[in-house]
Scaffold this active site. Structure first.
Site, mmCIF file in Angstrom:
data_model
loop_
_atom_site.group_PDB
_atom_site.id
_atom_site.type_symbol
_atom_site.label_atom_id
_atom_site.label_comp_id
_atom_site.label_asym_id
_atom_site.label_seq_id
_atom_site.Cartn_x
_atom_site.Cartn_y
_atom_site.Cartn_z
ATOM 1 N N ASP A 1 -30.310 3.339 -75.997
ATOM 2 C CA ASP A 1 -29.805 3.075 -74.878
ATOM 3 C C ASP A 1 -29.409 1.500 -74.782
ATOM 4 O OD1 ASP A 1 -29.733 4.834 -71.820
ATOM 5 O OD2 ASP A 1 -29.551 2.498 -71.720
ATOM 6 N N ASP B 1 -26.213 -1.379 -77.698
ATOM 7 C CA ASP B 1 -25.036 -1.225 -76.893
ATOM 8 C C ASP B 1 -24.017 -0.394 -77.641
ATOM 9 O OD1 ASP B 1 -22.364 -1.377 -75.613
ATOM 10 O OD2 ASP B 1 -22.714 -3.381 -75.256
ATOM 11 N N VAL B 2 -23.549 0.961 -77.230
ATOM 12 C CA VAL B 2 -22.517 1.681 -78.032
ATOM 13 C C VAL B 2 -21.380 0.918 -78.538
ATOM 14 C CG1 VAL B 2 -23.596 3.840 -77.398
ATOM 15 C CG2 VAL B 2 -21.607 3.000 -76.157
ATOM 16 N N TYR C 1 -11.700 7.321 -65.809
ATOM 17 C CA TYR C 1 -12.517 8.163 -66.144
ATOM 18 C C TYR C 1 -12.224 9.379 -66.798
ATOM 19 C CZ TYR C 1 -17.126 10.854 -66.134
ATOM 20 O OH TYR C 1 -18.333 11.518 -66.321
ATOM 21 N N LYS D 1 -12.383 10.836 -70.595
ATOM 22 C CA LYS D 1 -13.066 12.274 -70.863
ATOM 23 C C LYS D 1 -12.101 13.144 -71.302
ATOM 24 C CE LYS D 1 -17.276 11.007 -69.646
ATOM 25 N NZ LYS D 1 -18.450 10.969 -70.632
ATOM 26 N N THR E 1 -27.776 13.005 -61.387
ATOM 27 C CA THR E 1 -28.368 12.055 -62.228
ATOM 28 C C THR E 1 -28.238 10.793 -61.586
ATOM 29 O OG1 THR E 1 -26.367 11.189 -63.376
ATOM 30 C CG2 THR E 1 -27.663 13.255 -64.052
#
Ligand SMILES: NC(=O)c1ccc[n+]([C@@H]2O[C@H](COP(=O)([O-])OP(=O)(O)OC[C@H]3O[C@@H](n4cnc5c(N)ncnc54)[C@H](O)[C@@H]3O)[C@@H](O)[C@H]2O)c1
Length: 286
Positions: A55, A81-82, A173, A177, A210
């Site tokens: 993460d 950090d991806v 977004y 996705k 979440t």
């Protein structure tokens, strides 16, 4: 334990479900310190996998890995950090040095930004795309070779119902996705075509309770006045099942795709949305 049995004309064996379907396996989860990622890490560890808790929030990743280790589970924190390509080879190398292999990858890290297209800055569009789309590409680019070295594997992409249909105020977004949804299918075909025993599937959660919902920056119309998104209320109003889902419910889908329970699935989608995308349903009034 395996129990031989006959179903119709075919002989088969029923395996006793012993909650250790991932014994000896290693799972890498991005965005693992919170929400769906954290629940996935816990569920994968419960099934016997060693888990890499990756993460950008290194402190929370370390805290979660320590909690799992205290319970006798194998966990390794990774502050990552991806979107940082230079860190990926080192991350995969560290995992293989520590655990010797990599079998399951959950490309889960993501953010959500709300705002009208006409009011969204290019910088915000790019930030969201960098994490949600580029991040999944980099996760695959650097982890698929490790799955190959292990001989087989499962790569799981965390998409959304926003990758199946549009959502007003979430165009950016939805673009990310929807993008990872088809990325997963193309990667599934690529792996199968190369003869890899690597399955690639996507998960499409609906409204899941979440911390993500509390971090959505409200731009455009929603900024006047600033309103916090009430996830429970949204789940109650919008989901035919009348409630928001939990991160643990999504984590069970992750376990399903990670294990041989889904051994003939690749390029497929699992939808967990309480019925939102099933069809027209009258919106509940609270
Ligand atoms: N919560 C929902 O209703 C819902 C619905 C559909 C899809 N999803 C998707 O599920 C995934 C997980 O969401 P969540 O609800 O658990 O959110 P969350 O905010 O609880 O967790 C996301 C995690 O990703 C981490 N992260 C953010 N940017 C990162 C980066 N650049 N590199 C590495 N880690 C980073 C955050 O630190 C956080 O720990 C996301 O991809 C999200 O789009 C969530």
């Amino acid at each position: 334990m395996s129990i031989p049995c006959q179903i119709g004309t075919s002989k088969t064996t029923l395996k006793e479900h012993d909650m250790s379907r991932l014994e000896g396996k290693v799972a890498f989860v991005t965005g693992a310190a919170s929400g769906i990622g954290a629940a996935s890490v816990a569920a994968l560890a419960r099934e016997g996998a060693a888990v890499v808790v990756s993460d950008i929030d290194g402190r929370s990743a370390t805290a979660l890995a320590e909690t799992l280790s205290e319970r006798g589970l194998r966990a390794m924190p990774l502050a990552q950090d991806v979107t940082d390509e230079s860190a990926w080879p080192k991350a995969i190398d560290a995992v293989e040095k520590r655990f010797g292999r990599l079998d399951v990858v959950v490309a889960n890290a993501g953010i959500a930004m709300k705002g009208l297209v006409t009011e969204m800055s290019l910088a915000d569009w790019r930030r969201q795309t960098a994490i949600n789309l580029d991040g999944v590409f980099l996760t695959a680019k650097y982890s698929i070779p490790a799955l190959r070295r292990a001989g087989r594997g499962s790569f799981i992409v965390m998409s959304s119902v926003a990758g199946l249909r549009g959502s007003a105020g979430f165009a950016g977004y939805c673009a990310t996705k929807g993008g990872v949804r088809f990325f997963a299918k193309a990667l599934a075909l690529e792996c199968a075509g190369l003869g890899d025993d690597i399955r690639v599937n996507s998960i499409h959660p609906g409204v899941i309770d979440t911390p993500l919902w509390g971090t959505i920056p409200l731009g455009g119309e929603e900024a006047r006045p600033q309103r916090r998104i009430d996830v429970q209320r949204m789940g109650h109003n919008d989901a035919p099942m009348g409630r928001a889902g939990t991160a643990e419910e999504v984590a069970e889908a992750v376990v399903f795709l990670a294990t041989d329970s889904s051994s003939y699935m690749t390029g497929a989608e699992l939808i967990l949305d309480g019925g939102i995308t099933a069809g027209a349903f009258p919106r509940r009034k609270s």
